[in-house]
Design a protein around this motif. Structure first.
Motif, PDB file in Angstrom:
ATOM      1  N   GLU A  59       0.827  -1.202   0.000  1.00 28.26           N
ATOM      2  CA  GLU A  59       0.000   0.000   0.000  1.00 28.26           C
ATOM      3  C   GLU A  59       0.863   1.254   0.000  1.00 28.26           C
ATOM      4  OE1 GLU A  59      -2.974   1.666  -0.875  1.00 28.26           O
ATOM      5  OE2 GLU A  59      -3.870   0.013   0.225  1.00 28.26           O
ATOM      6  N   ARG A  63       0.991   4.085  -2.923  1.00 25.13           N
ATOM      7  CA  ARG A  63       0.779   5.500  -2.607  1.00 25.13           C
ATOM      8  C   ARG A  63       1.939   6.336  -3.122  1.00 25.13           C
ATOM      9  NH1 ARG A  63      -0.498   4.631   2.215  1.00 25.13           N
ATOM     10  NH2 ARG A  63       1.495   4.857   3.246  1.00 25.13           N
ATOM     11  N   ARG A  72      -3.008  -0.247  -9.061  1.00 27.48           N
ATOM     12  CA  ARG A  72      -2.864  -0.585  -7.641  1.00 27.48           C
ATOM     13  C   ARG A  72      -3.257  -2.039  -7.407  1.00 27.48           C
ATOM     14  NH1 ARG A  72      -6.837   0.026  -3.645  1.00 27.48           N
ATOM     15  NH2 ARG A  72      -6.039  -0.006  -1.489  1.00 27.48           N
ATOM     16  N   HIS A  92      -5.959   3.471   1.182  1.00 30.23           N
ATOM     17  CA  HIS A  92      -5.481   4.053  -0.072  1.00 30.23           C
ATOM     18  C   HIS A  92      -5.664   5.561  -0.064  1.00 30.23           C
ATOM     19  CE1 HIS A  92      -4.605   4.790  -4.191  1.00 30.23           C
ATOM     20  NE2 HIS A  92      -5.856   5.028  -4.537  1.00 30.23           N
TER      21      HIS A  92
END
Length: 273
Positions: A59, A63, A72, A92
């Protein structure tokens, strides 16, 4: 990862391009800094020598690389992980929220998920509240830091402390109701109940609510007390919390906040909190 890194200009990630760059994209050390992981780990991931990165690392990389949607999802699957579903607390940071963070470059801003786990903070926030770059696991959760960790630099009276703790726990209970299948959230709550009598007392009270904006005095170890308005903005659809600190114009607090934004964390070193 290498292709995504090469295509992202440093300016798009809130960094200065500098001079004499061999690539138009991000350097490995820049990606590592944005994601909060080591350069060596980024290198091993890109070379296929690191297996089974955690969902938190994936994650953070998504980002930092400004990935959204299918990209993603693809990164999670490349890592052998199922993309987070609607039953988990969203972590997110959307491109729009990231752009907002970039544009408020002189204002302390931090983005938390619904469980009050810090996702990303800008340099003025780190200068004001303490550098969070070394925090790992529950250390990044504001509820855990208050009840079991070192606390924060925010000053409290006995009454404001009671109100703050009650609002924080009521907010977390509401979140637990929205995401009952989130195991990470469940483990956090179980640890807090097991090791903090005050948290367990408030949790058993069963109140449900929301932690909202407030006026706070931050005791900075170098700049002294700074009284600021702390606004908590909720992002519809992603359940993110954007925390923004501002000072009343023309006051000593505004001058101290501006000084902190200029000097940053290196010149004003102090314990994080």
């Amino acid at each position: 990862m290498r292709r995504w890194r090469d295509r992202l200009p440093p300016e798009a990630a809130g960094l200065s391009a500098g001079a004499a760059r061999r690539t138009a994209g991000l350097r490995r050390e820049e990606l590592a800094g944005l994601a909060g992981i080591s350069v060596d780990y980024v290198t091993r991931l890109e070379q296929g020598r690191a297996a089974h990165p955690s969902a938190q690392v994936v994650e953070a990389l998504a980002r930092a690389l400004r990935l959204a949607g299918d990209e993603r999802t693809h990164l999670f699957r490349l890592a052998g992980l199922a993309p987070p579903g609607p039953h988990l607390v969203p972590a997110h940071v959307t491109p729009g929220v990231q752009r907002l963070l970039d544009r408020l470059g002189q204002t302390p801003v931090a983005v938390y998920d619904a469980s009050w786990t810090l996702l990303v903070a800008n340099a003025p926030y780190a200068a004001l509240m303490g550098d969070p770059s070394g925090w790992r696991g529950h250390e990044r959760n504001a509820v855990w830091r208050h009840f079991l960790g070192p606390g924060t630099r925010a000053r409290h009276t006995p009454r404001s402390l009671r109100d703050f703790e009650a609002a924080l726990v009521a907010d977390l209970r509401a979140v637990a109701g929205r995401y009952p299948a989130d195991r990470r959230l469940g483990r956090l709550i179980a640890e807090l109940c097991a090791h903090s009598d005050r948290f367990a007392e408030l949790w058993d009270a069963g109140a449900v609510g929301r932690h909202e904006s407030a006026r706070k005095t931050i005791d900075h170890p170098d700049a002294g007390p700074v009284t600021l308005d702390c606004e908590v903005l909720t992002v519809a659809g992603s359940d993110l919390r954007i925390m923004v600190y501002t000072a009343e114009p023309g006051t000593d607090d505004a001058e101290r906040l501006a000084l902190l934004a200029v000097l940053g964390t290196q010149a004003l070193a102090g314990p994080a909190g």
